[in-house]
Design a protein around this motif. Structure first.
Motif: not given
Lengths: 981, 94
Positions: A619-621, A628-633
Motif C-alpha cells: 500500500w502507499l500511505p 495500513w487500513r486507512e491507506s487501503v480503504d
C-alpha cells in the motif's frame, strides 16, 4: 613454561615463534605446529572433557580422526566451537579455550557424572526419561543439553565470506601421502589434468611422521621434492588444506578448502573457506589409514595416545609427549614408536606386546605376551598396570602410553554409494568393497597396502590404469622404500577387568556398553550403533568403530565379516554450515525482483511485500495516515469513485505464436480459445490432468496466429514449464512457439470510472467504448511508443491493462500519475487489489489451492466437453461432481461489526464444533470499505444451495465464533454494469 | 549428476527440473478414452529397481524436455533423448 617437551628435529620452523593462548594462559609455538602439537610441546596434555562423563581428556591422535581434543578457537564473532586441536594450524595470536567444562578444565563440576557411571549406561536416555512424556521437552532435554554439551555458538554474525567453486579434471587424487603423490606425479608427468587434494597443510602424509627413506632421501624430503615438481606442472593443481568430504554421482566430489583458517583474519577479498564441486573423469582414493586403539580399563587418560600419533609428534613436530613412555601393541608397527622415540633420546620404559614370542627389541624392556590392564593419574597418566605372560601384575611408572591395535584403511569415501567394506584377515581390517563410486580406485594404505613401497606402487599403478582408460600412456619408475609385512595378532580389548574400557572416547562408549547392548538383543551393527551411540560423535568412529564390531562379533560367536560393519556417509569430516550456505545468506539467500514502478513507489514512501521473488507495493500511505487500513480503504474508495493505478507486471506473460496456436490453447485451457476473435481477450481456466484447477488468467488474440497469455504471479514459471511439456511431449508436431515475456513488458492496471478519460490523455488512438469495447485487446502507441492495451478488469471497474517495454515502465508510472492528477488518481497496492477482487468474487491464491475444481469455484460450465483438453476427462469423476461438494460462496457477518478470519470453519448454528459438523472454510477475508464490514470468500459444502442461510464461522486459533450470512460471492456490481461502462 | 544433453552435451543436473515417468508421453486421447484409461495413465506407475525412463526439463538451459534412461540403483544414465523425438516415435503428432 617454555616448550619443556620440545625435542630436536621435526618439520617446524624454529626461526619464528608464534604466541598463542589456551584458557587464558600464554604459550609459544612455531610455524608448522598444530594447536595440539604446540600445547604438547608446552607440557599441556589435558585439552578437554568427555561428552557424558566429563572425564579429563588429552589428544588420542595427531589428525582429523581426533575424538577428544575438541576446543573453541578465536573470540568474538569469529569464535568457532568443536575444532580438533590436532588439525588446527597454529598462527600467531591464536586464542583457544576448552569446552564442556565448568568452572575449569582441571576442576569440572559435572565430573560427578563419572561417579554415577552405572546410571549412565547405554540406552540411558531411552530408559530414564520415559515418563511423563510431557517432561521430555520442558525438563529433561534442557538439563541433558546443558550437561552433555560440546562448544557453544556466539550467536553473532560470522564476519567472513564463504565461497563456492567448480573445478574440472581428468584425475582427482584424494590424499597427498606416498600413494597420492606418486599417483599425481605419474598422471601429471603424462600430461593429464590432475587435482591433488589433501586435508593437511603439508603434503606427504605419513612420510612426514616417519623416519623412512624413499630412494636416497628422507621420506619427508622426497615428498617435498615431488610436491615442488607437481607445483611446477601447469596441468596439476595442488590443493593442500582441502578435504574431499563426499563422493557424488558421475565423478563429482565435494571438497572443503580451508583457505584462511590458518590466518587470524582472511586476507582482503579472500574467503574463509571454499566449497568446491570437482568434476572428475577418474578418481584415486589415496586417503591412507587410521590407527585404532586397544580397549583396557581407564584407557582414556590424557597421555594415552595412538602409537603412530605419538611417533608423529616426535618425528614431525619435535615433541616428546612424555619423558617416561610405554608402548602397548599387538603388531609390529607399534614397535616403530618405541624405536623412533628411543632414537630421539626419549626414555622408553617398557614395550607391552600382546603377542607371545618373536624377536625382542634390542635395548628396550620388551614384555611379550603381556597386556596393559589399568592406568592411573587423574588429570594425566602417572602409571600403568601390566599383566605379564606369567600372570604377574606390575605397576610401571609412565607419563605417556602409545597404543597400537592395528590400522584401518580409510575406506569412507568408497562407501558413499553404499558399497560395503570387506574384511581382510591378513591385516585384520576392512578394505574397500565392490560397487563403490564408478571410476574411483583406492590405492596405498586406503586399499590395504600398508607399506611405503605398497603405497608408492599402488598410487603409480592406479594412475597408470586411470590414464589408460583416457587413452594416455603413463610410464613410471618407483623409488626404493620399505616393504615390511604386516605382522598383527588382533587384540581388541583386554578382558578380565571390572572397570570401564573405552572404545569411543568422545561419546563415552565402553566395552560394557557393547556387552549390555548384546544382552538386550541390540546385536546387529546398526542397532549397536544407535543403542550405544558408538561412532555417532563428531569423529564418526574413525578410531573406535571396528573395536565395537569386533567385540560384538566375539559376543555373538560370529566372525567379523559375518557381523558386518556400518557404512559411511558424507561428510568425511565435519563441515561448517556457513560453508554449505556460501554466499546464500541474509538478503543474498535469494534474489529480489523489483517491478518497473519500484523506484517511483519507493520515492513515494510505499510499503512493499514479498510475493514469490518479487517485491510488490502493498500500500502507499499518504501523510497523516497511521494505520495500513486507512491507506487501503482510501485506495479502494478512490479507485471505485474515480481511478486507481496498480503495477501488475509480476503476472506471467507468455507469447504464443504459430498456425496451431489456437489449437494448442484449446488443449491447455479448459475453455476454448481457437474461436476467439482477433483483438479480443478471454478469461482462461487451466486444469491439471487430474481435473484440479492449476491456474487462471486472461489471454488475448493479437493476430490470427498470435496470442498473449497471462498467468498468476505465483505460477508464471510452472505454467511455462507445463506449456513446453504439452508442446514437446504430447503434441510434438503442432506449429506453435512459446516465449516468456514476463520481464519484457511493464504492465499497469488503470481502473475506475475515469480510467478511460485518464488513458485517453496518453494513448494516441481512440479508445472509446465503441472503438475499444469490453474485453478488447490490441497494439497501440503512447506518444509514438509501441504499447499493448487490454480492456480487462480484476477490480470490477471499467479497467484497462496497459503494457510498454520494461525500460519505459518508470516513465509510464510517472506519466500516468501526472495525467491522473486532475482525477485524483491513486496508486494502489496488493492489499487494495485483494479487497476489490474479493468484493467482485474473483478467485486467487486462497481459492486456487491445488485441491479445488472448476465446479468448486462456480466455474464448472467453463470446462468444455466438446474438445480434448488437459484435465477435461478426469474432472468428470463422480467424486468431484457431487452436489454436496464444496462451492464458492460469499460470507458476511450478521452483525456488521462482526469479525471474520480466514481459515475459520463453517458450522451449522447449534452444531457441536467437531469434525463431523464441519461445513467448509473461509479462504480469503478482507474489510470492505464499500460495504462497511468484513467480507470473505469460502468453500462451503453444497454452498450454492445455501445462499441466504445463517451459519457460524468458528476459529479455535484466533478464538473467534461469528454468526454469518451465506451470500453470493459477487458482493459488488453482480451484473457487471460498471466494467462494461 | 550429469545429464548428457543430446544438443548441448554434458550438463549438471542442477540445471534441470525432474517430472517423472516418461510414460506420461503416452497420454490417451480425451475424446475417445474414458476415465478408467486416464486414471491408469495418470496414477499407475512402475517403480523399477533398475532402468527407468523419465522426463527431465532443461529449465535453466534450452527448455528441452528430455527422456533420460537412468538406473535407479546406481544412478548410471544410459541414454538421453529429446522428448519430442520419443513422442514422435511413439506415434504422437498434433
Amino acid at each position: 613454561m617454555s616448550q619443556s617437551n620440545r625435542i630436536q628435529g621435526g618439520l617446524i620452523d624454529r626461526s619464528q615463534t608464534f604466541r598463542f593462548s589456551f584458557d587464558g594462559v600464554a604459550y609459544q609455538g612455531h610455524p608448522g605446529d598444530t594447536l595440539a602439537s604446540a600445547l604438547l610441546a608446552n607440557g599441556v596434555c589435558l585439552m578437554g572433557r568427555s561428552f557424558k562423563y566429563h572425564r579429563p581428556r588429552g589428544p588420542l591422535s595427531a589428525g582429523s580422526e581426533e575424538p577428544n581434543a575438541l576446543v573453541q578457537l578465536r573470540t568474538g564473532a569469529r569464535q568457532e566451537p568443536n575444532t580438533r586441536a590436532t588439525v588446527a594450524e597454529l598462527f600467531d595470536g591464536l586464542e583457544a579455550t576448552s569446552q564442556n567444562a565448568w568452572p575449569s578444565l582441571r576442576f569440572d563440576a559435572l565430573a560427578i557424572n563419572d561417579r554415577l557411571n552405572t546410571f549412565f549406561t547405554a540406552g540411558f536416555y531411552y530408559k530414564t526419561f520415559m515418563w511423563p512424556a510431557a517432561f521430555w521437552e520442558k525438563v529433561y532435554e534442557p538439563i541433558i543439553r546443558r550437561a552433555a554439551g560440546l562448544g557453544s555458538l556466539t550467536k553473532q554474525e560470522d564476519p567472513d565470506d564463504y565461497d563456492k567453486g567448480f573445478l574440472h579434471c581428468d584425475v582427482l587424487v584424494i590424499g597427498g601421502g606416498p600413494a597420492g603423490l606418486m599417483a599425481a606425479l605419474t598422471a601429471g608427468r603424462a600430461g593429464a589434468r590432475v587435482i591433488l587434494a589433501d586435508e593437511d597443510f603439508r603434503l606427504g602424509g605419513r612420510l612426514n611422521a616417519e623416519t623412512f627413506a624413499v630412494g636416497e632421501q628422507a621420506g619427508a624430503d622426497w615428498a617435498a621434492g615431488v610436491a615442488a615438481e607437481l607445483a611446477s606442472l601447469p596441468n596439476v593443481r595442488l590443493m593442500p588444506r582441502t578435504t574431499i568430504v563426499g563422493a557424488f554421482d558421475h565423478g563429482i566430489y565435494a571438497a572443503v578448502e580451508r583457505v584462511s583458517d590458518h590466518l587470524a583474519v582472511p586476507a582482503a577479498g579472500k574467503p574463509r573457506q571454499t566449497l568446491w564441486r570437482i568434476y572428475s573423469k577418474r578418481a584415486i582414493l589415496a586417503g591412507g589409514a587410521t590407527e585404532r586403539p586397544i580397549a583396557f580399563e581407564n584407557n582414556d587418560r590424557p597421555g594415552i595416545m595412538l602409537a603412530g600419533s605419538l611417533r608423529a609428534y616426535a618425528n614431525r613436530w619435535g615433541v616428546a609427549v612424555g619423558d617416561r613412555v610405554a608402548v602397548f601393541t599387538n603388531n609390529d608397527d607399534g614397535l616403530r614408536t618405541a624405536r623412533d622415540l628411543k632414537g630421539r633420546g626419549v626414555d622408553v620404559v617398557a614395550v607391552i606386546d600382546s603377542r607371545p614370542g618373536g624377536d625382542l627389541l634390542p635395548g628396550i624392556r620388551h614384555l611379550q605376551g603381556a597386556e596393559v590392564i589399568d592406568s592411573a593419574g587423574r588429570l594425566g597418566l602417572t602409571s600403568i598396570t601390566v599383566r605379564q605372560a606369567n600372570g604377574k601384575t606390575e605397576v610401571i611408572s609412565a607419563n605417556a602410553l602409545a597404543v597400537s591395535g592395528g590400522w584401518n584403511p580409510n575406506v569412507n569415501i568408497t562407501s558413499h554409494h553404499r558399497s560395503r567394506p570387506e574384511w581382510r584377515d591378513d591385516i585384520a581390517a576392512f578394505v574397500p568393497g565392490a560397487g563403490g563410486p564408478a571410476n574411483l580406485a583406492a590405492a596405498g594404505a586406503a586399499a590395504g597396502d600398508l607399506s611405503t613401497h605398497g603405497a608408492l606402487r599402488g598410487g603409480a599403478e592406479a594412475a597408470r590404469e586411470a590414464l589408460e582408460t583416457l587413452g594416455l600412456q603413463a610410464p613410471y619408475s618407483l623409488p626404493q622404500a620399505e616393504d615390511a609385512p604386516i605382522a598383527i595378532t588382533p587384540l581388541w580389548y583386554v578382558s578380565g577387568g571390572k572397570g570401564r574400557a573405552w572404545i569411543d572416547p568422545q561419546n563415552d562408549v565402553t566395552v560394557k556398553d557393547v556387552k549390555l547392548a548384546h544382552k538386550e538383543n541390540f546385536s546387529s551393527v546398526e542397532h549397536l550403533k544407535r543403542y550405544t551411540t558408538l561412532g555417532m560423535a563428531t569423529d564418526q568412529g574413525k578410531t573406535g568403530n571396528v573395536l565395537g564390531l569386533a567385540i560384538m562379533a566375539e559376543l555373538t560367536g560370529q566372525s567379523i565379516p559375518a557381523t558386518g560393519t556400518t557404512i559411511y556417509r558424507p561428510p568425511y569430516t565435519p563441515v561448517a554450515m556457513g560453508t554449505l550456505a556460501g554466499r546464500s545468506r541474509g538478503k543474498e539467500f535469494k534474489p529480489f525482483r523489483l517491478t518497473p514502478s519500484h523506484k517511483w513507489a519507493e520515492e513515494q514512501g510505499g510499503i512493499f511485500v514479498e510475493v514469490g521473488n518479487w517485491l510488490r507495493l502493498q500500500w502507499l500511505p499518504k501523510p497523516g495516515e497511521t494505520t495500513w487500513r486507512e491507506s487501503v480503504d482510501r485506495e479502494v474508495l478512490a479507485t471505485r469513485k474515480s481511478v486507481g493505478i496498480c503495477d501488475v507486471t509480476t503476472l506471467g506473460k507468455i507469447d504464443i505464436q504459430g498456425t496451431d496456436a489456437g489449437a494448442f490453447l484449446d488443449k491447455v485451457y479448459a475453455n476454448t480459445f481457437s474461436t476467439l476473435a482477433v483483438g479480443k481477450c478471454r478469461y482462461g481456466l487451466m486444469l491439471r490432468e487430474d481435473g484440479m484447477v492449476f491456474d487462471d488468467g486472461t489471454t488475448a488474440r493479437m493476430g490470427p496466429n498470435e496470442y498473449v497469455m497471462t498467468t498468476t504471479t505465483a505460477n508464471a514459471v510452472t505454467v511455462f514449464r507445463h506449456l513446453e511439456y504439452v508442446r514437446q511431449c504430447l503434441f510434438p508436431d503442432m506449429d506453435v512457439q512459446l516465449i516468456s515475456t514476463t520481464e519484457a513488458w511493464a504492465q499497469y492496471s488503470v481502473a475506475g470510472p475515469n480510467a478511460r478519460k485518464l488513458l485517453q490523455k496518453l494513448v494516441d488512438q481512440d479508445i472509446s467504448d465503441a472503438a475499444f469495447p469490453y474485453m478488447g485487446a490490441g497494439n497501440i502507441t503512447i506518444g509514438g511508443l509501441r504499447a499493448r492495451l487490454f480492456r480487462i478488469s480484476f477490480s470490477g471497474e471499467l479497467a484497462y491493462e496497459v503494457a510498454v517495454p520494461t525500460r519505459y515502465g518508470d516513465a509510464l508510472i510517472r506519466a500516468l500519475t501526472e495525467a491522473g492528477r486532475e482525477f485524483d488518481a491513486v496508486v494502489y497496492g496488493t492489499e487494495a487489489l485483494g479487497v476489490m477482487r474479493i468484493e467482485k468474487g474473483h478467485v486467487a491464491g486462497g481459492e486456487l489451492n491445488g485441491q479445488s475444481t472448476a465446479l468448486n469455484m462456480g466455474l464448472g460450465k467453463m470446462v468444455s466437453k466438446k474438445k480434448d483438453s488437459i484435465g477435461m476427462v478426469l474432472s468428470q469423476r463422480e467424486g468431484m461432481n457431487r452436489a454436496e461438494g464444496y462451492r464458492l460462496v460469499g460470507v458476511k457477518p450478521v452483525d456488521p461489526k462482526g469479525v471474520l478470519q480466514a481459515g475459520s470453519h463453517f458450522l451449522k448454528i447449534g452444531a457441536p464444533p467437531v469434525l463431523e459438523s464441519d461445513g467448509g472454510w473461509l479462504t480469503s477475508k478482507v474489510y470492505s470499505p464499500h460495504l462497511g464490514c468484513d467480507i470473505a470468500l469460502g468453500y462451503l459444502k453444497a454452498g450454492d444451495q445455501k445462499i441466504g442461510r445463517r451459519m457460524r464461522a468458528v476459529n479455535f486459533l484466533t478464538k473467534t465464533d461469528t454468526e454469518v450470512e451465506i451470500v453470493s460471492p459477487h458482493f459488488f456490481d453482480p451484473e457487471g454494469e460498471r466494467l462494461r461502462g | 549428476m550429469i545429464i548428457n544433453h543430446p544438443i548441448l552435451g554434458p550438463r549438471d543436473a542442477q540445471e534441470f527440473v525432474y517430472l517423472g515417468d516418461a510414460s506420461l508421453i503416452d497420454r490417451p486421447d480425451g475424446m475417445t478414452a474414458g476415465i478408467e484409461s486416464f486414471h491408469d495413465y495418470l496414477y499407475n506407475r512402475d517403480n523399477p529397481a533398475g532402468l527407468h525412463r523419465e522426463l527431465w526439463y532443461h529449465e535453466q538451459g534450452d527448455r528441452s524436455w528430455l527422456v533420460v534412461t537412468r538406473n535407479t540403483v546406481s544412478h548410471e544414465i544410459t541414454s538421453v533423448e529429446l522428448a519430442r523425438d520419443v513422442a514422435r516415435a511413439r506415434g504422437r503428432s498434433k
